[in-house]
Motif scaffolding. Structure first.
Motif, PDB file in Angstrom:
ATOM      1  N   SER A 116       4.930  -4.002  -6.654  1.00 58.02           N
ATOM      2  CA  SER A 116       4.660  -2.741  -5.963  1.00 58.02           C
ATOM      3  C   SER A 116       3.243  -2.245  -6.197  1.00 58.02           C
ATOM      4  N   THR A 140       3.303  -4.859  -2.134  1.00 56.18           N
ATOM      5  CA  THR A 140       2.981  -3.541  -1.588  1.00 56.18           C
ATOM      6  C   THR A 140       2.007  -2.807  -2.497  1.00 56.18           C
ATOM      7  N   SER A 143      -0.595   1.191  -2.155  1.00 54.25           N
ATOM      8  CA  SER A 143      -1.045   2.226  -1.241  1.00 54.25           C
ATOM      9  C   SER A 143      -2.251   1.746  -0.432  1.00 54.25           C
ATOM     10  N   THR A 174       2.372  -5.066   2.504  1.00 54.87           N
ATOM     11  CA  THR A 174       2.372  -3.733   3.100  1.00 54.87           C
ATOM     12  C   THR A 174       1.449  -2.800   2.327  1.00 54.87           C
ATOM     13  N   THR A 189       0.855   1.179   2.152  1.00 59.89           N
ATOM     14  CA  THR A 189       1.530   2.402   2.588  1.00 59.89           C
ATOM     15  C   THR A 189       0.547   3.447   3.106  1.00 59.89           C
ATOM     16  N   SER A 190      -0.742   3.297   2.746  1.00 62.03           N
ATOM     17  CA  SER A 190      -1.749   4.247   3.218  1.00 62.03           C
ATOM     18  C   SER A 190      -2.809   3.591   4.096  1.00 62.03           C
ATOM     19  N   ASP A 233       0.824  -1.880   7.965  1.00 63.56           N
ATOM     20  CA  ASP A 233      -0.158  -0.946   7.429  1.00 63.56           C
ATOM     21  C   ASP A 233      -0.110   0.346   8.229  1.00 63.56           C
ATOM     22  N   ARG A 234      -0.474   1.441   7.609  1.00 64.20           N
ATOM     23  CA  ARG A 234      -0.527   2.720   8.315  1.00 64.20           C
ATOM     24  C   ARG A 234      -1.893   2.977   8.946  1.00 64.20           C
TER      25      ARG A 234
END
Length: 402
Positions: free
Chosen positions: A26, A46, A48, A71, A73-74, A101-102
């Motif tokens: 993570s 994952t 951020s 991934t 998250t940000s 991705d965001r």
């Protein structure tokens, strides 16, 4: 063991051999030096930001196995930058799983130094998903030599899936047999003439509900290659820089392609080859012409931002316009301001005489002999809209010769 308990961060224990990440983490991947081997991701990674960083250190080859995700998250699942050296040349990224991705899933920049950032081959057989741009090249001297998509590259809002925002950004060979899907329908955004895609081969699939579109202004001399009549493309652009050649290669097909007349929905569609003449037109502010220039079943769509009407100057060797002459014949010259291939003697209107010996001495200069019939005023005209230039612009009326 794959699918084991998640750890805070992934590490590479041995930098002298290939490595497989087999347990979820993570906290992303932590690098302590360049890794000149193959990193296989067989787990979920994952963080951020930058779960696969590559802006301080180099990883030669990366493979994401099917069923696994990387991934952010940000923002920025992958960031390719020139890191610890002035230039960084990465070999390959192969995605068989999911990159999500965001912000921007895969980002290229050279903000870490003054040199180039190059990825030799990016292959997507899975899914690359992002909120804005899935693949972003946004600084000078950033490039992908070979971009191959058999899966899906998509965005949910904002920019196109493939987004080139700097004039120094480039993709040399782009092959799409999968899907490029943007929130606005655009597959490739050149951002007002920024960036270059040298060779593009599209087999997106013949689907009016999921077309491939090109947004922004296309760079000059970009080649768009449509592999066969079963391929489908939709071209959308705000303007054109120079001339762009769309090579529609239908050598192995019984059908050819045509273009409709609306610039924001110019669609390549199948029609029988017997029904294809040379086609041309003006769509909005853009002129285009479709021809089989090499007579080899390769149809070239030349698109340019030339919307200026050609003009024709009429002169005579024996007499000036408006003057009198006793010559039994006049040697007339018709000079077009732009090259044309469809100006014929029937486009010339005369009164008080007749034309003969019409001849094209070049693509812009034409000659003829005018023989007057009796005394009195004579006129020679080239009316508007009787011939076109190479961008299919109709001519304006010539100043009358009398």
């Amino acid at each position: 063991v794959a699918g084991g308990s998640a750890q805070a961060a992934c590490t590479i224990p041995n930098y002298s051999a290939d490595h497989t990440i087999s347990s979820d983490c993570s906290g992303g991947l932590t690098l302590s030096q360049d890794f000149a081997h193959t990193l296989t991701i067989d787990a979920n990674v994952t963080d951020s930001y930058y779960p696969i960083p590559m802006y301080s250190y180099y990883i030669k080859d990366i493979v994401i196995n099917s069923g696994n995700t990387v991934t952010a998250t940000s923002g920025y699942s992958f960031r390719f930058s020139n890191g610890s050296s002035n230039s960084a040349i990465f070999n390959s990224l192969t995605n068989n799983g999911t990159i999500s991705d965001r912000g921007y899933a895969i980002k290229f920049d050279n903000n870490q130094g003054s040199g180039d950032t190059t990825l030799e081959t990016l292959t997507n057989n899975g899914s690359i998903e992002s909120r804005f741009a899935a693949i972003l090249l946004n600084t000078p001297d950033t490039s992908i030599n070979n971009l191959i998509n058999t899966g899906t590259i998509s965005t949910s809002s904002g920019h196109a899936p493939v987004y080139l925002t700097d004039s120094g950004a480039s993709v040399t060979n782009f092959t799409n047999t999968g899907t490029l899907a943007g929130n606005s329908g655009s597959g490739i955004d050149f951002n007002n003439s920024s960036g270059t895609v040298t060779n593009f081969s599209n087999k997106q699939g013949k689907s009016t509900t999921n077309p491939l579109r090109y947004s922004g202004a296309l760079p000059a001399n970009t080649k768009i290659i449509i592999g066969s009549s079963s391929d489908y493309g939709q071209i959308s652009f705000s303007s054109i820089s120079g001339t762009t050649a769309f090579h529609i290669d239908t050598t192995n097909s019984a059908s050819k392609a045509s273009i409709n007349d609306t610039v924001y929905s110019s669609v390549l569609i199948d029609i029988p080859s017997a029904n294809i003449p040379t086609k041309s037109g003006i769509s909005g502010t853009v002129g285009w012409v479709l021809t089989d220039s090499d007579n080899n079943n390769t149809w070239d769509l030349e698109v340019s931002d030339d919307t200026t009407s050609p003009t024709m100057a009429i002169t005579s060797a024996e007499v000036s316009d408006g003057a009198s002459s006793n010559d039994s014949t006049l040697a007339m010259t018709f000079t077009s301001s732009e090259a044309t291939s469809n100006f014929v003697v029937g486009d010339i209107s005369v009164s008080g005489g007749a034309l003969s010996s019409f001849n094209a001495t070049s693509s812009t200069v034409y000659t003829a002999t005018f023989t007057p019939s009796g005394d009195g005023a004579k006129t020679i005209d080239v009316n508007a809209n009787v011939y076109t230039d190479s961008s299919s612009n109709n001519n304006s009326a010539a100043t009358q010769f009398n």
